[in-house]
Scaffold this motif. Structure first.
Motif, short mmCIF file in Angstrom:
data_model
loop_
_atom_site.label_atom_id
_atom_site.label_comp_id
_atom_site.label_asym_id
_atom_site.label_seq_id
_atom_site.Cartn_x
_atom_site.Cartn_y
_atom_site.Cartn_z
N ILE A 79 -5.30 -14.22 -0.44
CA ILE A 79 -5.14 -12.87 -0.99
C ILE A 79 -3.78 -12.30 -0.58
CG2 ILE A 79 -6.10 -10.54 -1.02
CD1 ILE A 79 -8.83 -11.70 -0.73
N GLY A 80 -3.42 -12.48 0.70
CA GLY A 80 -2.12 -11.98 1.16
C GLY A 80 -0.97 -12.61 0.38
N THR A 81 -1.08 -13.92 0.11
CA THR A 81 -0.02 -14.59 -0.64
C THR A 81 0.05 -14.07 -2.06
OG1 THR A 81 -0.27 -16.57 0.68
CG2 THR A 81 0.77 -16.82 -1.47
N VAL A 114 0.84 -1.20 0.00
CA VAL A 114 0.00 0.00 0.00
C VAL A 114 0.87 1.26 0.00
CG1 VAL A 114 -1.54 1.36 1.47
CG2 VAL A 114 -2.08 -1.01 0.97
N ALA A 115 1.92 1.27 0.84
CA ALA A 115 2.78 2.45 0.88
C ALA A 115 3.46 2.67 -0.46
CB ALA A 115 3.81 2.32 1.99
N THR A 116 3.91 1.57 -1.10
CA THR A 116 4.62 1.72 -2.37
C THR A 116 3.69 2.24 -3.46
OG1 THR A 116 6.06 -0.09 -1.77
CG2 THR A 116 5.97 0.49 -4.09
N PHE A 117 2.48 1.67 -3.55
CA PHE A 117 1.60 2.02 -4.67
C PHE A 117 0.73 3.23 -4.38
CE2 PHE A 117 2.72 -2.34 -5.66
CZ PHE A 117 3.12 -2.19 -6.96
N TRP A 139 -4.69 -6.69 -5.01
CA TRP A 139 -4.77 -7.74 -3.99
C TRP A 139 -4.73 -7.13 -2.59
CZ3 TRP A 139 -6.49 -12.28 -5.12
CH2 TRP A 139 -6.23 -12.88 -6.35
N ALA A 140 -3.84 -6.14 -2.40
CA ALA A 140 -3.70 -5.55 -1.07
C ALA A 140 -4.99 -4.87 -0.64
CB ALA A 140 -2.53 -4.55 -1.07
N TYR A 168 3.88 -9.01 -6.00
CA TYR A 168 4.72 -7.84 -5.72
C TYR A 168 6.20 -8.21 -5.82
CZ TYR A 168 6.51 -3.79 -3.11
OH TYR A 168 7.19 -2.67 -2.70
N TRP A 169 6.59 -9.36 -5.23
CA TRP A 169 8.01 -9.71 -5.21
C TRP A 169 8.41 -10.66 -6.34
CZ3 TRP A 169 6.00 -8.80 -0.12
CH2 TRP A 169 6.61 -7.72 0.51
#
Lengths: 570, 202
Positions: free
Chosen positions: A416-418, A288-291, A369-370, A424-425
């Motif tokens: 969802i977290g996965t 969230v912070a990145t996007f 997803w986040a 993302y990574w």
């Protein structure tokens, strides 16, 4: 330094691995590189997710179309139905959520995000995965032994689980216990490693409040796990003795107490929810912070709420026993603590919303997803309030309402977290970018059917439909709900179908996706300062990163670019 | 494993990166983390015992026909274990002055630990003869479960002490290694009085 020789030995160990270690598949199995071990955990976890998903498909088909032959499986007998729901629950929690969220992301990201070349105990790390693999083999083979797999639910309540005369699976139930115990040992070793690594191997200059949220959350989760697992381990030994050595720890006719198991189990079981929640929250926060291209709102608030959640989670377990005959005065106390725990969790949601507010939001696939995580988890949290209140729970206990509630928490966490973390990574892990279009098809094809699976189950639960029933045709008063069951099952099949887009996307991107640069998302944290994928040792020895600031300095007024990597000198 | 570690001691092409100074060595820290889990394991077993004990309120405890536990002998044995822990404290300070001076107290600690375990074993044989078994009652089950779990930890810790003693004699024992073994043994020593209090004296 006194211990230098020990750490030196470790450094020697993985340094020589490349050149002198065993070759081929053996080299892979005996690798102590944290990234390799993370990949092993990730792919084992994904394989187990497919097994658990297939189980869900089989028993949902039985519920929607009772007595019909299920494609790819055949007829489902009552014993098989019990083994399937037990296997689904145990596998999804112990062999999917834990290995992927804690072990895979923890192993991959903690050393990279804190600027270390590896874990502090690389060989214990390898041992952790090997024990985990053994537990996977035991749980899978337990499904095929004489008598079938264990069918006493993932909570394994005695006396059903303690006595083979009741559960009819003498071997299956013991193997289930052994597998769970082995899995705990594996994560115990992993947890020791994560905590020690975070404390002792951070890059120079990285102070406590400069650590990104993912390492923090995984380490807090590991502490929770390590403090809660002891009593369940004790309970597992006692249950194993009851099954195989003829003791009577949980047998009321011989001075034992069956509710004792429920206390020992849920003393672990409830913190376990937060053990898997916190890593997912960490992943979501970073994304969230990145996007949102915005500094995280309330870094310390978030950290303290995570700690508060952890502390409170040790005082809520008896809300699982409201109708198990515990003292009503005790139920009152546990109602209060249970409702209290929603305060720090709500705080986390507010932190995320406040971070989004006024941000320059980019709806890439990981961000979708986040955001979905926050929305869906909120439904799970709010329905939990009904169950945490002992009065409402007396009606809702053991119905499909409970089932829908915890799927609305665990699905966002584990699935969802996965997906959020994985998409993302992915560029860092495999050096390629994923396809956005396929990613979005997969996202919507998962989220929409997910809600159509579990909202109907809330309805069923409110109408009084109990869990763990093989065939609802035997209950005439629940007959009119059959279309709702069929809707849930069809939604599940649709959701499973859309997972094919994910696998297609992964394989396609892995082979011929566009090459990923070092920092494709323009993020601040240290893992983006090395190559994609990172080399052995993560950074060249003379370029190990130094840290000058916190991890969330996006759109800083003093800077031209909208991001400010942690390792750039001021 | 043996062949592999031989490989691993060979010279490396990748030198050690610069590391932050550690306040507590990683191995000691890891062992401290581990003892937290172990403490919770024993807390789980002891509180389970306490719950079953509380449920039997008003009934006989120990249950009818079950022997009472040898409180006096175990008090003596508890003292032996505590002295072993004190000997290890002496070993710690002796090691800091001159490492080889620690050989004596370290040996005393290990031998007293061994004495404790053997003494427990003799006690078990007597109790088994008197009809206290794992299956005879929840009382017997908890006794063997908790004391047996502690004995397993004691044996593992004694093996660690022995390993440390042999390394020390070769002059290869590092302070971090000694510290790690110490944490483990102190845990085994300090959890025992609690077990004595809750299982023998309750």
């Amino acid at each position: 330094m006194a211990h230098a020789s020990a750490t030196e030995a470790h450094a020697h160990e993985h340094a020589t691995q490349e050149h002198h270690g065993p070759q081929g598949i053996l080299k892979y199995l005996w690798s102590t590189d944290h990234k390799v071990i993370a990949m092993q955990y990730l792919f084992t976890g994904m394989f187990m997710a497919m097994v658990g998903g297939f189980m869900a498909y089989v028993f949902r088909m039985q519920l929607a179309f009772p007595g019909k032959s299920v494609p790819l499986f055949g007829y489902v007998s009552p014993g098989e139905y019990n083994a399937l729901i037990t296997g689904h629950g145990s596998i999804m929690i112990f062999w999917v959520a834990m290995p992927v969220l804690i072990a895979a992301f923890g192993n991959y990201l903690i050393p990279l995000m804190i600027g270390a070349d590896d874990m502090v105990f690389p060989r214990i790390n390898r041992l952790s995965y090997q024990i985990f693999l053994l537990s996977v083999l035991v749980i899978l083979s337990s499904l095929f032994v004489k008598g079938g797999g264990f069918g006493g639910a993932w909570t394994s309540y005695p006396p059903l689980s303690a006595n083979a005369d009741y559960n009819l699976t003498p071997l299956g139930s013991s193997m289930w216990l052994v597998a769970v115990a082995l899995e705990f040992v594996a994560f115990l070793l992993g947890g020791i490693n994560f905590i020690t690594t975070l404390m002792n191997a951070r890059a120079p200059g990285m102070k406590a409040y400069d650590i990104p949220m993912v390492p923090w959350m995984i380490v807090i989760a590991s502490i929770l796990f390590m403090l809660s697992v002891g009593p369940l381990f004790a309970g597992a030994i006692m249950l194993f003795f009851d099954q195989n050595l003829g003791t009577g720890f949980f047998d009321p006719t011989r001075g034992g107490d069956p509710v004792l198991w429920q206390h020992l189990f849920w003393f672990f079981g409830h913190p376990e929810v937060y053990v898997v929640l916190l890593p997912a929250v960490g992943i979501v926060i970073d994304i969230v912070a990145t996007f949102a291209r915005k500094k995280l709102f309330g870094y310390k608030t978030l950290l303290y709420t995570a700690v508060a959640t952890g502390v409170l989670s040790f005082f809520v377990w008896a809300h699982h026993q409201f109708i198990a005959g515990i003292d009503p005065r005790m139920a009152n106390i546990f109602t209060v603590t249970t409702l209290l725990i929603s305060v720090p969790i709500a705080e986390m949601c507010f932190v995320i919303i406040a971070t989004l507010y006024g941000g320059d939001i980019r709806l890439k696939v990981p961000m979708l997803w986040a955001l979905a995580f926050v929305g869906e988890f909120l439904i799970g949290g709010v329905t939990g309030i009904f169950l945490g209140a002992s009065g409402a729970d007396a009606y809702l206990h053991e119905t499909y309402f409970v089932l829908a509630h915890f799927h609305y928490t665990f699905f966002p966490i584990a699935i969802i977290g996965t997906f959020a973390g994985f998409t993302y990574w992915f560029p860092k892990m495999f050096g390629r970018m994923m396809n956005e279009t396929l990613g979005k098809i997969h996202f919507w094809g998962t989220i929409i059917p997910f809600n159509f699976i579990f909202i109907p189950l809330f309805v069923l639960g409110l109408d009084g439909q109990q869990r763990r029933i093989y065939n609802f045709q035997n209950f005439p008063e629940l007959q009119h709900l059959q279309p709702v069951r069929i809707l849930a099952t069809i939604s599940l099949v649709v959701m499973l179908f859309f997972q094919l887009f994910f696998f297609w996307n992964v394989i396609r991107s892995w082979r011929k996706g566009p090459k990923a640069e070092k920092n494709p998302w323009k993020s601040n944290t240290l893992e983006w300062t090395t190559e994609s994928p990172p080399p052995h040792g993560n950074w060249p020895v003379d370029e190990m990163p130094k840290v000058y600031r916190g991890p969330y300095e996006y759109n800083h007024p003093d800077r031209e670019e909208d991001y400010w990597p942690q390792n750039l000198p001021a | 494993m043996a062949a592999e570690s031989a490989v691993l001691t060979m010279d490396s092409s990748r030198p050690e990166p610069r590391r932050r100074p550690q306040i507590v060595a990683s191995s000691v820290l890891g062992m401290i983390m581990f003892t937290f889990t172990e403490a919770m394991l024993f807390a789980g077993m002891i509180s389970a015992h306490a719950i079953v004990r509380a449920r039997s309120a008003g009934q006989m405890w120990p249950p009818f026909g079950q022997p009472r536990l040898p409180i006096e002998q175990t008090a003596f044995n508890t003292t032996a274990l505590l002295v072993s822990g004190i000997a290890l404290v002496f070993a710690h300070f002796a090691y800091r002055k001159r490492p080889r001076q620690a050989l004596g107290p370290l040996a005393i600690a290990a031998l007293l630990g061994l004495f404790f375990v053997v003494f427990q074993g003799v006690e078990w044989v007597a109790l088994l003869e008197q009809g206290l078994t794992l299956q005879s009652s929840a009382y017997g089950g908890f006794f063997y479960l908790i004391v047996g779990a502690h004995a397993l930890h004691a044996v593992a810790a004694i093996l660690c002490l022995t390993w440390a003693w042999f390394r020390l004699r070769r002059g290869a024992l590092t302070p971090a290694q000694l510290g790690t073994v110490e944490v483990f043994w102190y845990f085994v020593v300090l959890v025992w009085p609690l077990i004595y209090l809750k299982v023998y004296l309750s």
